[in-house]
Design a protein around this motif. Structure first.
Motif, short mmCIF file in Angstrom:
data_model
loop_
_atom_site.label_atom_id
_atom_site.label_comp_id
_atom_site.label_asym_id
_atom_site.label_seq_id
_atom_site.Cartn_x
_atom_site.Cartn_y
_atom_site.Cartn_z
N HIS A 18 3.18 -1.58 -9.26
CA HIS A 18 2.48 -3.07 -9.24
C HIS A 18 2.34 -3.51 -10.58
O HIS A 18 1.39 -2.71 -11.26
CB HIS A 18 1.21 -2.64 -8.36
CG HIS A 18 1.36 -2.31 -7.12
ND1 HIS A 18 0.04 -2.36 -6.39
CD2 HIS A 18 2.37 -2.10 -6.19
CE1 HIS A 18 0.51 -1.76 -5.04
NE2 HIS A 18 1.62 -1.82 -5.01
N VAL A 19 3.10 -4.57 -11.05
CA VAL A 19 2.65 -5.14 -12.37
C VAL A 19 2.55 -6.50 -12.02
O VAL A 19 2.77 -7.24 -12.98
CB VAL A 19 3.92 -4.68 -13.35
CG1 VAL A 19 3.86 -3.40 -13.57
CG2 VAL A 19 5.34 -5.15 -12.79
N GLY A 29 17.64 -0.03 -13.05
CA GLY A 29 17.31 1.43 -12.76
C GLY A 29 16.08 1.67 -11.76
O GLY A 29 15.84 2.51 -11.24
N LEU A 30 15.37 0.72 -11.59
CA LEU A 30 14.06 0.50 -10.72
C LEU A 30 14.51 0.82 -9.30
O LEU A 30 13.85 1.53 -8.39
CB LEU A 30 13.32 -0.85 -10.72
CG LEU A 30 12.14 -0.93 -9.94
CD1 LEU A 30 11.00 -0.06 -10.42
CD2 LEU A 30 11.31 -2.32 -10.22
N ILE A 33 7.32 -2.47 -4.30
CA ILE A 33 7.64 -3.16 -5.63
C ILE A 33 7.04 -4.37 -5.92
O ILE A 33 7.02 -5.52 -4.96
CB ILE A 33 9.26 -3.31 -6.07
CG1 ILE A 33 9.90 -1.93 -5.90
CG2 ILE A 33 9.15 -4.07 -7.29
CD1 ILE A 33 11.45 -2.09 -5.85
N ASP A 34 5.89 -4.68 -6.58
CA ASP A 34 5.15 -5.94 -6.76
C ASP A 34 5.16 -6.54 -8.14
O ASP A 34 4.61 -5.93 -9.08
CB ASP A 34 3.72 -5.85 -6.15
CG ASP A 34 3.20 -7.02 -5.82
OD1 ASP A 34 3.77 -8.24 -6.38
OD2 ASP A 34 2.07 -7.10 -5.05
N LEU A 35 6.13 -7.56 -8.43
CA LEU A 35 6.25 -8.10 -9.59
C LEU A 35 5.99 -9.62 -9.75
O LEU A 35 6.35 -10.23 -10.89
CB LEU A 35 7.83 -7.97 -9.91
CG LEU A 35 8.63 -6.60 -9.93
CD1 LEU A 35 10.23 -6.60 -10.12
CD2 LEU A 35 7.74 -5.68 -10.69
N LEU A 43 11.97 1.74 1.37
CA LEU A 43 11.72 0.59 0.51
C LEU A 43 11.21 -0.40 1.59
O LEU A 43 12.13 -1.00 2.46
CB LEU A 43 12.98 -0.15 -0.42
CG LEU A 43 12.63 -1.23 -1.18
CD1 LEU A 43 11.41 -0.77 -2.41
CD2 LEU A 43 13.83 -1.64 -1.92
N HIS A 44 10.07 -0.95 1.44
CA HIS A 44 9.45 -1.74 2.48
C HIS A 44 9.15 -3.17 1.91
O HIS A 44 8.93 -4.13 2.71
CB HIS A 44 8.13 -1.25 3.30
CG HIS A 44 8.32 0.02 4.05
ND1 HIS A 44 8.36 1.27 3.77
CD2 HIS A 44 8.99 0.16 5.35
CE1 HIS A 44 8.56 1.95 4.69
NE2 HIS A 44 9.21 1.50 5.69
#
Length: 127
Positions: free
Chosen positions: A69-70, A82-83, A92-94, A115-116
């Motif tokens: 989370h960024v 690479g993520l 993944i929260d961008l 991966l959801h």
């Protein structure tokens, strides 16, 4: 707590750290390279701060990472390819940053079946 400072590079000394929760503060500066050396890290929560710079492709060294989370920072550059090679990554929260370029096609080839969620809205992405 509302911490206002750069994230200290000494964070890299916490070799057994599994959860890094520094959300909802006012951390500034870049994400220290030492974070990418935390081999046991499962959750990297740095959302809602004032972080700048890029998200390094070294994030792919965090083999056990499940959540990143960024969101709501001022991160720039491209989303690291690479993520999406991380086997256990499910969240993944961008959102609300300044990421640019195209969304990495590697996201569609992720070997992970877990991966959801991928949040990428409110960036400068194309395509």
């Amino acid at each position: 707590i509302n911490l206002k400072a750069p994230i200290p590079s000494a964070i890299g000394l916490a070799k057994d750290l599994e959860v890094l929760d520094m959300e909802f503060n006012q951390f500034s500066g870049t994400i220290p390279e030492e974070i990418y050396g935390l081999r046991n890290l499962r959750k990297m929560w740095l959302g809602s701060n004032k972080l700048t710079g890029t998200l390094s492709n070294k994030v792919s060294q965090l083999k056990f990472l499940q959540n990143i989370h960024v969101y709501v920072n001022q991160l720039t550059g491209t989303i690291p390819k690479g993520l999406f090679s991380l086997e256990f990554l499910d969240d993944i929260d961008l959102i609300i940053n300044k990421f640019e370029g195209t969304f990495p096609y590697e996201a569609y080839e992720n070997p992970s079946s877990v991966l959801h969620y991928v949040g990428i809205s409110d960036n400068n992405l194309e395509g």
